[in-house]
Each structure stands twice: as structure tokens, then as C-alpha cells.
Design a protein around this motif. Structure first.
Motif, PDB file in Angstrom:
ATOM      1  N   ASP A 121     -33.636  21.882  -4.850  1.00  0.00           N
ATOM      2  CA  ASP A 121     -33.559  22.761  -3.769  1.00  0.00           C
ATOM      3  C   ASP A 121     -33.779  24.428  -4.239  1.00  0.00           C
ATOM      4  OD1 ASP A 121     -33.879  23.030  -1.263  1.00  0.00           O
ATOM      5  OD2 ASP A 121     -32.174  22.826  -0.271  1.00  0.00           O
ATOM      6  N   CYS A 123     -35.666  25.488  -6.111  1.00  0.00           N
ATOM      7  CA  CYS A 123     -37.077  25.822  -7.028  1.00  0.00           C
ATOM      8  C   CYS A 123     -37.818  25.542  -5.986  1.00  0.00           C
ATOM      9  CB  CYS A 123     -36.890  24.773  -7.834  1.00  0.00           C
ATOM     10  SG  CYS A 123     -35.747  24.387  -9.320  1.00  0.00           S
ATOM     11  N   GLN A 124     -39.393  26.473  -6.003  1.00  0.00           N
ATOM     12  CA  GLN A 124     -40.640  25.250  -5.283  1.00  0.00           C
ATOM     13  C   GLN A 124     -41.603  25.747  -5.823  1.00  0.00           C
ATOM     14  OE1 GLN A 124     -40.740  26.319  -1.802  1.00  0.00           O
ATOM     15  NE2 GLN A 124     -42.261  25.355  -2.336  1.00  0.00           N
ATOM     16  N   ARG A 125     -42.489  24.594  -6.251  1.00  0.00           N
ATOM     17  CA  ARG A 125     -43.537  24.545  -6.510  1.00  0.00           C
ATOM     18  C   ARG A 125     -44.888  25.547  -5.349  1.00  0.00           C
ATOM     19  NH1 ARG A 125     -47.247  19.216  -6.627  1.00  0.00           N
ATOM     20  NH2 ARG A 125     -48.274  19.785  -3.957  1.00  0.00           N
ATOM     21  N   LEU A 150     -45.554  24.110   2.649  1.00  0.00           N
ATOM     22  CA  LEU A 150     -45.374  24.172   1.655  1.00  0.00           C
ATOM     23  C   LEU A 150     -44.615  22.966   1.351  1.00  0.00           C
ATOM     24  CD1 LEU A 150     -43.956  27.440   0.161  1.00  0.00           C
ATOM     25  CD2 LEU A 150     -45.942  26.360  -0.356  1.00  0.00           C
ATOM     26  N   SER A 207     -35.386  26.197  -1.418  1.00  0.00           N
ATOM     27  CA  SER A 207     -36.288  26.123  -0.261  1.00  0.00           C
ATOM     28  C   SER A 207     -36.914  25.571   0.738  1.00  0.00           C
ATOM     29  CB  SER A 207     -36.508  24.743  -2.234  1.00  0.00           C
ATOM     30  OG  SER A 207     -38.430  23.970  -1.512  1.00  0.00           O
ATOM     31  N   THR A 208     -35.872  23.950   1.145  1.00  0.00           N
ATOM     32  CA  THR A 208     -35.900  23.308   2.222  1.00  0.00           C
ATOM     33  C   THR A 208     -35.777  24.461   3.039  1.00  0.00           C
ATOM     34  OG1 THR A 208     -33.339  22.880   2.445  1.00  0.00           O
ATOM     35  CG2 THR A 208     -35.281  20.758   1.900  1.00  0.00           C
ATOM     36  N   TRP A 239     -38.188  36.335  -8.014  1.00  0.00           N
ATOM     37  CA  TRP A 239     -38.499  35.175  -8.504  1.00  0.00           C
ATOM     38  C   TRP A 239     -38.665  34.079  -9.952  1.00  0.00           C
ATOM     39  CZ3 TRP A 239     -41.847  31.047  -4.631  1.00  0.00           C
ATOM     40  CH2 TRP A 239     -41.533  31.259  -3.176  1.00  0.00           C
ATOM     41  N   VAL A 281     -39.355  26.603   3.175  1.00  0.00           N
ATOM     42  CA  VAL A 281     -40.755  26.278   3.244  1.00  0.00           C
ATOM     43  C   VAL A 281     -40.288  25.435   5.247  1.00  0.00           C
ATOM     44  CG1 VAL A 281     -41.403  23.250   3.838  1.00  0.00           C
ATOM     45  CG2 VAL A 281     -40.450  24.722   1.432  1.00  0.00           C
ATOM     46  N   LEU A 309     -36.030  29.327  -7.278  1.00  0.00           N
ATOM     47  CA  LEU A 309     -35.862  31.204  -6.767  1.00  0.00           C
ATOM     48  C   LEU A 309     -34.406  32.208  -6.620  1.00  0.00           C
ATOM     49  CD1 LEU A 309     -36.131  28.600  -2.686  1.00  0.00           C
ATOM     50  CD2 LEU A 309     -37.947  30.267  -4.270  1.00  0.00           C
ATOM     51  N   PRO A 321     -41.016  21.273  -0.348  1.00  0.00           N
ATOM     52  CA  PRO A 321     -39.936  21.667  -1.089  1.00  0.00           C
ATOM     53  C   PRO A 321     -39.659  21.343  -2.283  1.00  0.00           C
ATOM     54  CG  PRO A 321     -39.563  19.938   0.868  1.00  0.00           C
ATOM     55  CD  PRO A 321     -40.905  19.738   0.750  1.00  0.00           C
ATOM     56  N   GLY A 322     -39.097  22.096  -3.050  1.00  0.00           N
ATOM     57  CA  GLY A 322     -38.588  21.579  -4.475  1.00  0.00           C
ATOM     58  C   GLY A 322     -38.149  19.976  -4.555  1.00  0.00           C
TER      59      GLY A 322
END
Length: 470
Positions: A424, A426-428, A411, A397-398, A376, A401, A391, A413-414
């Protein structure tokens, strides 16, 4: 778009993949009208059959739709899954990392005790304070003035939180069909508010490693799309943590003012300076007051349950916002306002304590991710509330999550932080939880990314129940 697609070969499957990538990256917006088959074929130097086949492939995948006589369009992303909605369960086994919402400040109890004593002396007061208590407005104005933006109490209106302030500003200044420039990624609540009034969001990419590039990109977007408003978070942006340097924000403020764009500045995280860089000049300080409207709150420095926010604006804009706001909100809770007055009286200590908490959690998160998820990538922000991670290639991300939810880790999703299909990859991850909870959350992510099934894990109880992504 054609500059990117010009590198693809003639095969329809390859063209379909590249088109889908452009949509997912946000380069082609949701609802955008695609070039006709004939035009795209001519520009790319491929056969019309190739383009038609690629379009058909994307229609079957739900990415595109064709309307007879109108053309082919990108299908807006429709996600009804419960990101940020009320999370319920039979037991305290949820790790809640949807919202970037810290726990209540240790200063809160004493502030409410003092507020209650103050309320007890106002038995003859009706309890309605349109616009907000003068002492609170005065305290907020003093803080702006001390930061380099001269402000009077008459330029402040109190609201029930920063999101409430954004709703009021948007309702007053934006109409159906208006375009609004937004940094990309950005706070999803602002995107939702703009969509609700029928506005069109114009995303402008914000690269934390090159914030100066944002000025030129925003200038081009303003010139091409003629937005009525821009929504920005120049201090510890959600989710990227970006801070615009002083010279950059001065150029940006002047550029948007020259283009006739009113800038809405979200300062909800302005005080969360974790590395001691010191305060940055408020956005809009060098331009006329009418060029910028600022919103803020105590939700991040004190507590989300303390519903006190504000709008700072020139007289004309504030009057327009106040008119809209008074139609749906007679007053903000007086005891909350009195508590806010107490907190602002000792605000340096309040902020220092909050920053100590967030710094420890941020460092725990960056350490855990570096150790457990070395693929990451992220930059450690100098402040704010979250890490914005990229990622590994091929990860979504979806999908992550969804898998994490099955393991009790919640979580957002981005894609919640952008328009269309963007982010999609990315992840916060908020660092508003305790270091222990953060370690547990990263352990779950490491299991999922490694494809391991470690069986039942000891889950850390969630101390917050999310309703909306913040």
C-alpha cells in the motif's frame, strides 16, 4: 515476526501499530494465525493485558478477527472497489493507467490482411485446430531454439493469450490446498488464478536491486512450505521490471528443481528490452525440460486484442495441460493464428518498433516524476511496461487511487500486486500511454500529492477500456 516486535515498548497502541505494519508489509500473511496472547506477551516481555489490548485495537480496525477456541487471525483484505474492472463514462475524459497494455502495433493490419488471404484458400478446413496450427507452433519453437532452449513444435500448445495459458497450467498442476511460491510483488492475474483453484500463495520478496537474495529466500520458502509450483517473471517482471541475471536464474532454476518444484515462467514481457542489453538465457535452459513450464504471448509486443498465447513444456506436462484446456476450449481463432504467423515472420521489426514506443514513454515518465514528484522513489527499468514507485512516508496507494479517480485518472493500487495488505506504500504506473498522456497523469498526481485543487483540467481521452489489471 517476534524479532521485529521485540523492539517495541510496552504500550498497547505502539504494539498495535507495529503489528499492523507487519501485516501491511506482508511479513504476516492474510489468514495467518497470530500467536496467542500468552505466548506473544512472554516473547516480547510485556504484560498479557498489553497484548490483549493491542489485539482488541486491531479487531476494532478490522485487521484481526478472533474465533472462539481457534485463535486470532489476520483478516484477508477484501477490496470490492472497481480496480481494473470495466470503466464506463459519458465522455472521453478518462486517463486509463490501470492496465499496462500498449496500443495496437502498426504491423497488425497488414498481418490480418495476409491472414485473411490465407484463410480464403482453406475453405474446406473445418476451422478447428486443437493444440494450434503447426506453422505457428513451429515458428514459436524456432524462437526458443534460437534463444538457447532447443524446442520442437510438439512442445508448444497455442492458447487464447498468456492468461489463458496460466489458467490451463494452474488447473492442470495445482489443486485446492496446494502451496505455490510467487515472487512479491507479482502479476495480480496470476494471484487471482491461484486463489480461484484454492491454492495458497507463498510470497517471496523480490528486490530489484538485489535479485541474488531471491534465490536463497526462494530456497528457504520451498524447504519450509513444500510448494508444488512456483510462478515467476524473470524478464522485466510486472510490476517491478526486474530482470534476473543469467547466473541468478541458473541457480534459481537448479534450486527449485532440486526441491521438486515445477516452475511456471511467464515470458509475456521477455522481448521488451528497451536499453539494448540483448537477450537473456531462457529460464530453465540448464535443467531438464520437466523442471519448467513456460507461457508467452504477443499481447505486449503486438496487441492485447490479438488473443494468441502459448505453453512450452515437456511431453508429460503438456499432455496434462492440453487435457484440461481441451475441455473448455476447442480451438484458438484460426485467423488470429495466421496473423501471428505473419507477425513472427517479421518479429524483429515488430519488437523494435514497440520498444521505440515504450522507451520514449518510459523516459517521459521518469522525467516527469523526477521533476514533479521528487519525493517518489523508483528505479528506471531496462525494459517491460511499468514503473514501480515507492510513495513518501505516510502515503497510501489505496487512498491516492481513490483521489485520482475523482480527477479522471484511473490507477491500480499497489495492493493489487501482492498478497494480504502488502504494497500500500507502492504505486505502479504503466508507461504504455503516449508521452502527452503521461505528462497529464503525472500532473494530476502532483496536484493530489501537493493537496492543491487546480479545478477542472483538460483531460486526455482514454484509448483503452480496462477489464482486468494486466
Amino acid at each position: 515476526m517476534t524479532a521485529v516486535l521485540g523492539r517495541v515498548g510496552p504500550m498497547y497502541a505502539s504494539l498495535a501499530r507495529d503489528l499492523q505494519r507487519l501485516v501491511e508489509d506482508g511479513a504476516v500473511a492474510a489468514d495467518a494465525r497470530m500467536p496467542s496472547e500468552r505466548v506473544l506477551a512472554r516473547v516480547l516481555g510485556v504484560s498479557r493485558v498489553t497484548v490483549a489490548s493491542a489485539y482488541r485495537e486491531l479487531r476494532e480496525q478490522g485487521v484481526l478477527t478472533s474465533v472462539h477456541g481457534a485463535g486470532t487471525f489476520v483478516v484477508p483484505r477484501s477490496d470490492t472497489r472497481p480496480w481494473g474492472r470495466l470503466v464506463t463514462g459519458d465522455g472521453p475524459d478518462v486517463l486509463e493507467f490501470v492496465n499496462a497494455a500498449p496500443p495496437a502495433s502498426s504491423f497488425l493490419g497488414a498481418a490480418y490482411e495476409a491472414a485473411a488471404r490465407g484463410i480464403a484458400t482453406t475453405s474446406a478446413h473445418p476451422g478447428y485446430v486443437p493444440g494450434g496450427a503447426f506453422r505457428l507452433r513451429e515458428a514459436i519453437a524456432r524462437r526458443y531454439t534460437a534463444r538457447g532452449l532447443p524446442t520442437t513444435a510438439d512442445q508448444i500448445m497455442i492458447t487464447a493469450g498468456a492468461t489463458d495459458a496460466i489458467h490451463a497450467v494452474v488447473a492442470a498442476l495445482v489443486g485446492p490446498g496446494n502451496r505455490v511460491l510467487v515472487e512479491h510483488p507479482t502479476y495480480p492475474g496470476a494471484l487471482d488464478t491461484l486463489r480461484a483453484v484454492g491454492a495458497t500463495c507463498i510470497p517471496v520478496a523480490l528486490d530489484p536491486s538485489d535479485p541474488d537474495a531471491f534465490v536463497d529466500a526462494a530456497d528457504r520458502a520451498a524447504r519450509q512450505h513444500d510448494p508444488v509450483l512456483a510462478y515467476l517473471m524473470p524478464d522485466h517482471a510486472n510490476p517491478s521490471g526486474t530482470v534476473l541475471p543469467t547466473d541468478t536464474r541458473r541457480r534459481l532454476a537448479a534450486t527449485l528443481h532440486r526441491r521438486g518444484v515445477v516452475t511456471v515462467i511467464d515470458e509475456v514481457s521477455v522481448d521488451l528490452d528497451l536499453d539494448g542489453h540483448g537477450p537473456t538465457e531462457p529460464f530453465g535452459a540448464p535443467v531438464p525440460d520437466r523442471a519448467a513450464v513456460t507461457v508467452g504471448s504477443l499481447s505486449k509486443s503486438v496487441w492485447g486484442g490479438l488473443r494468441v498465447g502459448w505453453v512450452r513444456a515437456d511431453a508429460a506436462h503438456l499432455a496434462a495441460v492440453a487435457t484440461v484446456y481441451s475441455a473448455r476450449q476447442l480451438t484458438v481463432s484460426l485467423i488470429d493464428q495466421y496473423a501471428a504467423i505473419e507477425l513472427l515472420g517479421d518479429y524483429e521489426a515488430v519488437v523494435a518498433h514497440r520498444c521505440d514506443q515504450l522507451r520514449a514513454s518510459r523516459d517521459a515518465l521518469t522525467s516527469a516524476l523526477t521533476r514533479s514528484l521528487p519525493d517518489w522513489s523508483f528505479r528506471s527499468p531496462s525494459g517491460g511496461l511499468s514503473l514501480w514507485c515507492t510513495l513518501p512516508a505516510g502515503e497510501r496507494s489505496t487512498e491516492l487511487v481513490d483521489r485520482a479517480r475523482e480527477r479522471g485518472l484511473m490507477l491500480a493500487p499497489g495492493t493489487r500486486f501482492g498478497t494480504g495488505y502488502a504494497f500500500d506504500d507502492c504505486q505502479r504506473i504503466p508507461f504504455t500511454r503516449t508521452p502527452e498522456e503521461i505528462e497529464d497523469a503525472v500532473a494530476v498526481l502532483a496536484e493530489l500529492m501537493g493537496g492543491a485543487n487546480a479545478g477542472p483540467r483538460e483531460r486526455v481521452p482514454s484509448r483503452a477500456v480496462p477489464e482486468a489489471v494486466v
